[in-house]
Motif scaffolding. Structure first.
Motif, PDB file in Angstrom:
ATOM      1  N   PRO A 214      12.946   3.671  -3.436  1.00 31.71           N
ATOM      2  CA  PRO A 214      13.483   5.007  -3.555  1.00 31.71           C
ATOM      3  C   PRO A 214      14.401   5.136  -2.399  1.00 31.71           C
ATOM      4  CG  PRO A 214      11.251   5.173  -3.519  1.00 31.71           C
ATOM      5  CD  PRO A 214      11.233   3.585  -3.290  1.00 31.71           C
TER       6      PRO A 214
ATOM      7  N   PRO B  31      14.927   9.800  -3.210  1.00 36.33           N
ATOM      8  CA  PRO B  31      13.270   9.319  -3.442  1.00 36.33           C
ATOM      9  C   PRO B  31      13.751  10.510  -4.955  1.00 36.33           C
ATOM     10  CG  PRO B  31      13.304   9.178  -1.669  1.00 36.33           C
ATOM     11  CD  PRO B  31      14.332   9.633  -1.670  1.00 36.33           C
TER      12      PRO B  31
ATOM     13  N   THR C 255      15.958   8.138  -7.996  1.00 40.29           N
ATOM     14  CA  THR C 255      15.572   7.633  -8.222  1.00 40.29           C
ATOM     15  C   THR C 255      14.069   7.611  -8.896  1.00 40.29           C
ATOM     16  OG1 THR C 255      13.690   7.173  -6.564  1.00 40.29           O
ATOM     17  CG2 THR C 255      15.637   5.678  -6.829  1.00 40.29           C
ATOM     18  N   GLY C 256      13.166   8.975  -9.038  1.00 37.66           N
ATOM     19  CA  GLY C 256      11.903   9.868  -9.856  1.00 37.66           C
ATOM     20  C   GLY C 256      13.046  10.364 -11.192  1.00 37.66           C
TER      21      GLY C 256
ATOM     22  N   GLU D  65      12.337   7.363 -13.061  1.00 38.62           N
ATOM     23  CA  GLU D  65      10.898   7.070 -13.204  1.00 38.62           C
ATOM     24  C   GLU D  65      11.096   8.036 -14.768  1.00 38.62           C
ATOM     25  OE1 GLU D  65       8.442   6.002 -10.408  1.00 38.62           O
ATOM     26  OE2 GLU D  65       9.866   7.339  -8.468  1.00 38.62           O
ATOM     27  N   GLN D  66      10.935   9.249 -14.270  1.00 38.32           N
ATOM     28  CA  GLN D  66      10.697  10.137 -15.195  1.00 38.32           C
ATOM     29  C   GLN D  66      11.510   9.511 -17.028  1.00 38.32           C
ATOM     30  OE1 GLN D  66      10.748  14.780 -14.723  1.00 38.32           O
ATOM     31  NE2 GLN D  66      11.433  14.103 -12.891  1.00 38.32           N
TER      32      GLN D  66
ATOM     33  N   LYS E 140       7.071  -0.246  -6.460  1.00 40.27           N
ATOM     34  CA  LYS E 140       7.873   0.318  -5.058  1.00 40.27           C
ATOM     35  C   LYS E 140       7.364   0.124  -3.967  1.00 40.27           C
ATOM     36  CE  LYS E 140       7.784   4.778  -7.040  1.00 40.27           C
ATOM     37  NZ  LYS E 140       7.318   6.592  -6.323  1.00 40.27           N
TER      38      LYS E 140
ATOM     39  N   LYS F 254      16.827  20.433  -3.345  1.00 43.20           N
ATOM     40  CA  LYS F 254      16.603  19.478  -4.406  1.00 43.20           C
ATOM     41  C   LYS F 254      17.661  19.236  -5.875  1.00 43.20           C
ATOM     42  CE  LYS F 254      11.750  19.680  -3.651  1.00 43.20           C
ATOM     43  NZ  LYS F 254      11.526  18.356  -3.516  1.00 43.20           N
TER      44      LYS F 254
ATOM     45  N   GLN G  21      16.071  18.808 -11.164  1.00 36.81           N
ATOM     46  CA  GLN G  21      14.982  17.806 -12.321  1.00 36.81           C
ATOM     47  C   GLN G  21      15.973  18.902 -13.388  1.00 36.81           C
ATOM     48  OE1 GLN G  21      11.795  16.976 -12.096  1.00 36.81           O
ATOM     49  NE2 GLN G  21      12.132  17.328 -14.965  1.00 36.81           N
TER      50      GLN G  21
END
Length: 372
Positions: free
Chosen positions: A49, A55, A58-59, A62-63, A76, A309, A361
Motif C-alpha cells: 500500500p 493505502p 490500493t484499497g 482491492e474493491q 499485503k 480521502k 470512494q
C-alpha cells in the motif's frame, strides 16, 4: 508467442478496446482469447500500500478486483519510505509471486535513508520502466492526439547512488552508463513498439555534452534499431525534447531514455496529457514486474488529500489493468479499463486534480457501477 502477438492481432483487425467489429460480425468482443488449461487459477500478487495516498488507491484496486471476481488475491505488506531497507519477506514474496502492485513510497529529500523504490528496482533487476501517457475522451487538455509511451532505463545512470564527499564542500556524484544496460533497454523499447504496432522510437540523450556516457547510450540504440527496419528511429537532445513535448507532443510515439531523463520526460508527458493521476505504468525485468502509478506521485505524502480521502485512483486502476494483461487475464483487463474510461468520459465523478470534487470512494463506486 500467441500472447505476445495479441496486440498486433488487435491492430490488424482495426479495433481499439472500445470499438465494435461490424465488418467481422463479432459485436463488441475482441478476437477470442484461448486460455491454456489452468490459466484461470487465481494468482497471488504482492501488495504494498505504501505511504500517504497509497493505502487509499490500493484499497480502491482491492474493491474493484473483488467486484469483478478477478482471479487474483493479494499478499499485503506494510512498508514505508522511511525504512532503511525493504524487508526480506517482501522481496521473498515478490520472488515467489513474480508480480507486485505498489502504492507510492515517500523518499526523504537530502539526508536520510535511500529510496526504497530504487532498492526494489535494483534488487529485482526491474530494468525497464514503462509509462503510458495519452489523452482520455471527455478529459480536456491543452493538446490533443497525445499517445506517448516512455521507456526508461531503471537501474543505472544518476540513480546508481555512487556519491561521496571528496573534501568538505565538494561532492562527487557518478553517472554510470554501460553498454549492457543500454542495449537491453533499447531492445525492450523496440520490442514493445514492434509487438504493439508502434511506428517510431525516439532516443532521448545529452550526447552533445556527455559525449562518452550518453554517446554509449546512443551507440547502443543505433545498433538495436538496425534489427527493426520497419520501425522509424530518431534521436533528440533532452532539453529540446522537453520543449517539443510541451509544444508538439503528437510527434512522439515510443521514447527510450536513460534513467534520469526518463523521469523528467515521463512527468512532462503526463502533465500535458491530463496529469499524473491518470497515467498508468510499471517496472519490469526478466522475471518480475511491479505495477504502480506511471509518473511520479507528487502527492504521495500529501496528508491533506489522504485525510480528505480524495486521492485519484485512476492511474493505479489502469496500472492494475496492465497487471491483469501481464497475468494473462485480458477480459478482466478490458472490463476494468473500459469502466475507468467510461467514468472519465462521463465526467460526473472526478477528483480535484481533474477539476471535480469527488472522493476516492465515489470514483470507485462509479467504476464498479460501470463494469460490464
Amino acid at each position: 508467442m500467441a500472447r505476445r502477438a495479441l496486440p498486433i492481432v488487435k491492430q490488424l483487425v482495426g479495433r481499439s478496446s472500445f470499438d465494435p467489429h461490424p465488418l467481422l460480425g463479432l459485436g463488441s468482443r475482441s478476437v477470442t482469447y484461448m486460455p491454456r488449461p489452468g490459466d484461470g487459477s487465481p494468482r497471488a500478487v504482492t501488495l504494498i500500500p505504501g505511504d500517504g495516498i497509497g493505502p487509499l488507491v490500493t484499497g480502491a484496486v482491492e474493491q474493484i478486483m473483488e467486484a469483478m471476481h478477478a482471479p487474483v488475491y493479494f499478499e499485503k505488506y506494510e512498508i514505508h519510505g522511511d525504512m532503511k531497507t525493504v524487508p526480506p519477506e517482501v522481496i521473498e514474496s515478490i520472488h515467489k509471486n513474480k508480480v507486485c502492485l505498489k502504492g507510492g513510497l515517500s523518499t526523504p529529500v537530502g539526508g536520510g535513508v535511500n529510496s526504497l523504490n530504487v532498492q526494489l528496482r535494483k534488487e529485482l533487476d526491474l530494468y525497464a520502466s514503462l509509462v503510458y501517457c495519452c489523452n482520455f475522451p471527455g478529459l480536456p487538455t491543452r493538446h490533443n492526439d497525445v499517445d506517448i509511451v516512455v521507456v526508461r532505463e531503471n537501474t543505472e545512470g544518476e540513480y546508481a547512488g555512487l556519491e561521496h564527499e571528496v573534501v568538505p564542500g565538494v561532492v562527487e556524484s557518478l553517472k554510470v552508463i554501460t553498454k549492457f544496460c543500454s542495449e537491453r533497454i533499447a531492445k525492450y523499447a523496440f520490442e514493445y513498439a514492434y509487438l504493439n504496432n508502434r511506428k517510431k522510437v525516439t532516443a532521448v540523450h545529452k550526447a552533445n555534452i556527455m559525449k562518452l556516457a550518453d554517446g554509449l547510450f546512443l551507440e547502443s540504440c543505433r545498433e538495436v534499431a538496425k534489427n527493426y527496419p520497419s520501425i522509424a528511429y530518431s534521436e533528440i537532445i533532452v532539453d529540446n525534447c522537453c520543449m517539443q513535448l510541451v509544444s508538439k507532443p503528437e510527434q512522439f510515439d515510443v521514447m527510450v531514455t536513460p534513467n534520469l531523463y526518463g523521469n523528467l520526460v515521463a512527468n512532462t508527458a503526463a502533465g500535458i496529457a491530463g496529469g499524473t493521476g491518470v497515467m498508468p505504468g510499471g517496472n519490469v525485468g526478466a522475471d518480475h514486474a511491479i505495477f504502480e502509478q506511471g509518473a511520479s506521485a507528487g502527492n504521495v505524502g500529501n496528508e491533506k488529500i489522504a485525510q480528505q480521502k480524495k486521492a485519484n485512483p485512476v492511474a493505479l486502476l489502469l496500472s492494475s489493468a496492465m497487471m491483469l494483461r501481464h497475468l494473462q487475464f485480458p477480459s478482466f483487463a478490458d472490463r476494468l479499463e473500459t469502466a475507468v474510461k467510461t467514468v472519465i468520459s462521463e465526467g460526473k465523478y472526478r477528483t480535484k486534480d481533474l477539476g471535480g470534487t469527488s472522493t476516492t470512494q465515489e470514483v470507485v463506486d462509479a467504476v464498479i457501477a460501470a463494469l460490464e
